[in-house]
Design a protein around this motif. Structure first.
Motif, PDB file in Angstrom:
ATOM      1  N   THR A 102       1.365  -0.550  -0.163  1.00 23.18           N
ATOM      2  CA  THR A 102      -0.088   0.246   0.013  1.00 23.18           C
ATOM      3  C   THR A 102       0.897   1.338   0.420  1.00 23.18           C
ATOM      4  OG1 THR A 102      -0.063   0.623   2.175  1.00 23.18           O
ATOM      5  CG2 THR A 102      -1.823  -1.465   0.978  1.00 23.18           C
ATOM      6  N   ILE A 123      -5.766  -6.935   3.330  1.00 23.12           N
ATOM      7  CA  ILE A 123      -5.911  -5.276   3.707  1.00 23.12           C
ATOM      8  C   ILE A 123      -7.159  -4.719   3.375  1.00 23.12           C
ATOM      9  CG2 ILE A 123      -4.949  -3.078   2.781  1.00 23.12           C
ATOM     10  CD1 ILE A 123      -3.104  -5.107   0.941  1.00 23.12           C
ATOM     11  N   ALA A 128      -6.669   1.839   1.716  1.00 23.01           N
ATOM     12  CA  ALA A 128      -5.498   0.476   1.458  1.00 23.01           C
ATOM     13  C   ALA A 128      -5.300   0.439   0.592  1.00 23.01           C
ATOM     14  CB  ALA A 128      -5.568   0.211   2.524  1.00 23.01           C
ATOM     15  N   TRP A 129      -7.276  -0.374   0.128  1.00 21.74           N
ATOM     16  CA  TRP A 129      -6.898  -1.617  -1.044  1.00 21.74           C
ATOM     17  C   TRP A 129      -7.090   0.339  -2.541  1.00 21.74           C
ATOM     18  CZ3 TRP A 129     -11.772  -4.808  -2.951  1.00 21.74           C
ATOM     19  CH2 TRP A 129     -10.997  -6.079  -2.034  1.00 21.74           C
ATOM     20  N   ASN A 131      -4.825   2.772  -2.579  1.00 24.87           N
ATOM     21  CA  ASN A 131      -3.265   2.621  -2.145  1.00 24.87           C
ATOM     22  C   ASN A 131      -2.752   0.971  -2.881  1.00 24.87           C
ATOM     23  OD1 ASN A 131      -3.474   4.915  -1.489  1.00 24.87           O
ATOM     24  ND2 ASN A 131      -2.920   4.234   0.324  1.00 24.87           N
ATOM     25  N   GLY A 132      -3.043   0.403  -2.700  1.00 25.94           N
ATOM     26  CA  GLY A 132      -2.396  -0.692  -3.682  1.00 25.94           C
ATOM     27  C   GLY A 132      -2.465  -1.098  -4.664  1.00 25.94           C
TER      28      GLY A 132
END
Ligand SMILES: C[S@@+](CC[C@H](N)C(=O)[O-])C[C@H]1O[C@@H](n2cnc3c(N)ncnc32)[C@H](O)[C@@H]1O
Length: 255
Positions: A102, A123, A128-129, A131-132
């Motif tokens: 992330t 996650i 956060a997803w 950012n992934g």
């Protein structure tokens, strides 16, 4: 009652016996062929959540150059051992890095980014997803593919009542010992689509005497990945590929 460790933590049996569990796990069987099919011969591949190097080493042995990133030192330590057992010319095609998918910037682009076996589901499915997905976009060449294996929501929702005494795995380890796994707790939070389970790992010797035990907390999240993909510069490349009946490999293309 023993306090549950986070999954894949230092000293956790989920990390130590990850390869035993995965070798017996129909949910990942054949996934390597999906990733091979997505890559051009000799492609450079970034694996987010490389774990013990199960796929990393498989892909390197098939002529790809693979960078594997993982947040868990206990998993990467095993990946390093696995790479050490490869032929030197194959091992030269693997790079392993400790890192958080992330918040990753390797200042390098790849032909294919993969995020196998529910890694993203570990996650929280919010910022956060996103950012992934941004990490995948940042590391891809234009037109490159991002393949992400996620659990099927209906399977997560449909997991029934647990029986803490029932073994969900009883796997011989080849040396007389057996790995036993039990589900001690399970809860699902709708809306958040958060599945939390406490799994008890136990190892018994040939005489049935327990020689190792730990409790591990496994938390998985699932949302429709398409809005995250669209918000970060991807389009859906094809229909999700069923993987083992309980998950799908979603393939997105960087626009
Ligand atoms: C189910 S394993 C998959 C390992 C390997 N790719 C495979 O298919 O066998 C999930 C991995 O994701 C890693 N992981 C979880 N969160 C992560 C994060 N934020 N950044 C990098 N790796 C992460 C875990 O440590 C674990 O090794």
């Amino acid at each position: 009652m023993v306090k549950a460790k986070p999954y894949y933590a230092e000293g956790a049996l989920s990390a130590l016996y990850y390869d035993v569990v995965t070798a017996a796990d129909a949910r990942v069987r054949g996934d390597e062929a999906v990733y091979v099919d997505l890559a051009q011969p000799g492609a450079e591949i970034l694996e987010l959540g490389a774990g013990t190097g199960r796929l990393t080493c498989y892909l390197a042995a098939r002529g790809f150059t693979v960078t594997g990133v993982d947040i868990a030192a206990a998993m990467l330590a095993q990946a390093r051992k696995r790479v050490g057992a490869l032929e030197p010319e194959v091992a030269a095609h693997v790079t392993l890095r400790l890192g958080d998918l992330t918040a990753l910037d390797l200042k390098q682009t790849f032909d294919l980014v993969i995020c196998p076996y529910h890694t993203l589901a570990h996650i929280p499915a919010g910022a956060a997803w996103k950012n992934g997905f941004l990490t995948a976009a940042r590391h891809l060449v234009p037109g490159g593919l991002f393949a992400v294996h996620l659990p099927k929501l209906e399977v997560m929702q449909g997991l029934g009542a647990i029986d803490p005494k029932a073994r969900v795995m009883d796997q011989p380890m080849g040396d007389g010992r057996r790995l036993l796994i039990y589900v001690r707790e399970r809860s699902f939070r709708p809306g958040l689509n958060r599945l939390e389970q406490v799994l008890d790992y136990a190892v018994v010797d040939a005489a049935g005497v327990e020689v190792q035990r730990s409790s591990e907390r496994l938390v998985l999240y699932m949302q429709d990945p398409q809005p995250f993909a669209e918000a970060t510069g991807f389009t859906l490349d094809r229909q999700p590929i069923d993987q083992g009946g309980d998950g799908d490999i979603w393939v997105f293309r960087k626009v």
